[in-house]
Motif scaffolding. Structure first.
Motif, PDB file in Angstrom:
ATOM      1  N   GLU A 270      -5.951   0.817  -5.149  1.00 43.02           N
ATOM      2  CA  GLU A 270      -5.233   2.094  -5.147  1.00 43.02           C
ATOM      3  C   GLU A 270      -5.106   2.706  -6.550  1.00 43.02           C
ATOM      4  O   GLU A 270      -5.143   3.921  -6.709  1.00 43.02           O
TER       5      GLU A 270
ATOM      6  N   ARG B 291       0.914   3.989  -3.070  1.00 40.36           N
ATOM      7  CA  ARG B 291       0.529   5.378  -2.838  1.00 40.36           C
ATOM      8  C   ARG B 291       1.636   6.328  -3.272  1.00 40.36           C
ATOM      9  O   ARG B 291       1.361   7.434  -3.760  1.00 40.36           O
TER      10      ARG B 291
ATOM     11  N   ARG C 211       1.242   6.479  -7.005  1.00 38.41           N
ATOM     12  CA  ARG C 211       0.094   7.308  -7.368  1.00 38.41           C
ATOM     13  C   ARG C 211       0.435   8.792  -7.243  1.00 38.41           C
ATOM     14  O   ARG C 211       0.030   9.614  -8.072  1.00 38.41           O
TER      15      ARG C 211
ATOM     16  N   GLU D 162      -4.501  -4.725  -3.682  1.00 41.15           N
ATOM     17  CA  GLU D 162      -4.144  -3.327  -3.421  1.00 41.15           C
ATOM     18  C   GLU D 162      -3.974  -2.521  -4.705  1.00 41.15           C
ATOM     19  O   GLU D 162      -4.317  -1.335  -4.758  1.00 41.15           O
TER      20      GLU D 162
ATOM     21  N   ARG E  65       0.833  -1.208   0.000  1.00 44.51           N
ATOM     22  CA  ARG E  65       0.000   0.000   0.000  1.00 44.51           C
ATOM     23  C   ARG E  65       0.866   1.255   0.000  1.00 44.51           C
ATOM     24  O   ARG E  65       0.587   2.220  -0.729  1.00 44.51           O
TER      25      ARG E  65
END
Length: 393
Positions: free
Chosen positions: A361, A119, A122, A357, A115
């Motif tokens: 995500e 992130r 992203r 995930e 995760r």
């Protein structure tokens, strides 16, 4: 139009993009193939599956590559280069470090790692899927199982990459300084774990040795090497390959987004299609007939897992396509029988968590397979780099 002569030659960085066309021809035209280098190549599922399970006939004792690895290793043969009953003893000891409880307990940490990395991706928008996630996650998991402290894992990852690259080329000792540094480090770690045991494989093996298992320092170092060489590039191949497949098959991605319960089955399908270890060798211990062809005692045989896992005789006429709902009874991604991959459950865990995930995500991510670069080496098919966009719209 001239038809290319049918001949298996080891794949590598420039040819891994499509080994599948050759595999199909070999399965159909010459399933027990004598390659130009003299190695027999088995490509049909049933032949590969039976050979993998028949350790009495197809021996691992001379190594798993195209060469006799016993002549190259500085240490005693590792577990993967043993046949039963000797292999059984070492395998039973190693299994103590891979109980279902230990694998399940790892999931929260794996999920947090994945995760966090996603992130970051992203936030950046683009990156390299391999360096962001597909390479560091397996390295982190292997380090965890071996009990490498957090503060040492940056060194461990560097050594790991050198060893993985050398091992992929079938030249173990090519890792040179990294191999020496790694063994030096683990010699010290073993001494530390004798007085400060943990819940890791090194501690488990030290305890077993103290109970009379007869492993010794060399044996424990051998286990560490097997974990590093076998647990990294294979899972990297699965994770990057899964990202490629989800990009190439948007309909299958939509199925997973609509039904997350399909994800465990999707992991099996992606294991089938990626087959990170495309094949490993055995040596015939006796004259044996396979598919009407005689393989003589002492001859080397490549079990081509990558071809077997796409055999329509086992998986149906659409075997080359991705179907996350496919019913799969047998795979040879992790081999089979006595040499079934020790870390299969950990690899499946990583695959499942990454898919869960990634779809949560970055549901609209995309990788650029055409711009991806494959790692060199004749046995493991994995991306060395794979451009990714977190939100491709």
């Amino acid at each position: 139009m001239a038809v290319t002569a049918l001949a298996y030659r080891p794949f590598g960085r420039e040819t891994w993009r499509d080994p599948f066309t050759l595999y199909q021809r070999l399965r159909d035209e010459d399933p027990v193939h004598r390659s130009p280098m003299g190695t027999w190549v088995l490509t049909r599922f049933d032949d590969v599956f039976r050979a993998a399970r028949d350790t009495a006939t197809f021996s691992s004792a001379q190594g798993l590559t195209f060469l006799n690895e016993r002549e190259e290793l500085a240490l005693a043969p590792t577990m993967v280069m043993m046949d039963p009953p000797g292999h059984t003893h070492y395998r039973r000891l190693a299994n103590r470090g891979f109980t279902p409880r230990q694998v399940a307990e790892l999931e929260p940490e794996v999920r947090a790692f994945v995760r966090r990395r996603l992130r970051e991706l992203r936030a950046q928008g683009t990156g390299d899927f391999v360096s962001v996630l597909a390479r560091p996650l397996p390295s982190w998991v292997v380090a965890h199982y071996l009990g490498v402290p957090e503060e040492d894992r940056y060194r461990f990852e560097s050594w790991t990459q050198s060893i993985v690259q050398a091992n992929a080329k079938g030249v173990v000792m090519g890792a040179g300084p990294a191999l020496a540094e790694l063994y030096g480090y683990f010699t010290e770690l073993i001494d530390r774990r004798r007085s400060e045991p943990g819940d890791d494989l090194v501690s488990v093996l030290i305890q077993a040795d103290g109970e009379g298992a007869g492993i010794g320092l060399e044996g424990i170092l051998g286990y560490a090497f097997v974990m590093i060489a076998g647990g990294n590039d294979t899972t990297t191949g699965l994770l990057a390959g899964a990202a490629e497949l989800l990009t190439a098959y948007p309909d299958q991605r939509r199925r997973l987004l609509g039904d997350r319960g399909l994800i465990p089955n999707a992991v099996e399908e992606f294991l089938r299609l990626t087959s990170p270890v495309q094949g490993l060798c055995r040596v015939a211990t006796r004259d044996v007939v396979v598919g009407g062809t005689t393989i003589s005692r002492g001859e080397r045989v490549l079990l081509c897992y990558g071809s077997a896992n796409r055999d329509p005789r086992e998986f149906g006429t659409d075997a080359e396509e991705a179907d996350v709902g496919r019913h799969i009874e047998r795979l040879v991604t992790f081999s089979s029988g006595a040499h079934f991959c020790l870390g299969a459950a950990a690899a499946r865990l990583q695959g499942r968590v990454v898919l869960e995930e990634l779809l949560a995500e970055c549901p609209r991510f995309a990788v650029d397979a055409g711009a991806g670069v494959f790692a060199d080496g004749a046995f493991t098919r994995r991306y060395e780099s794979l451009p990714v966009t977190a939100d491709a719209g």
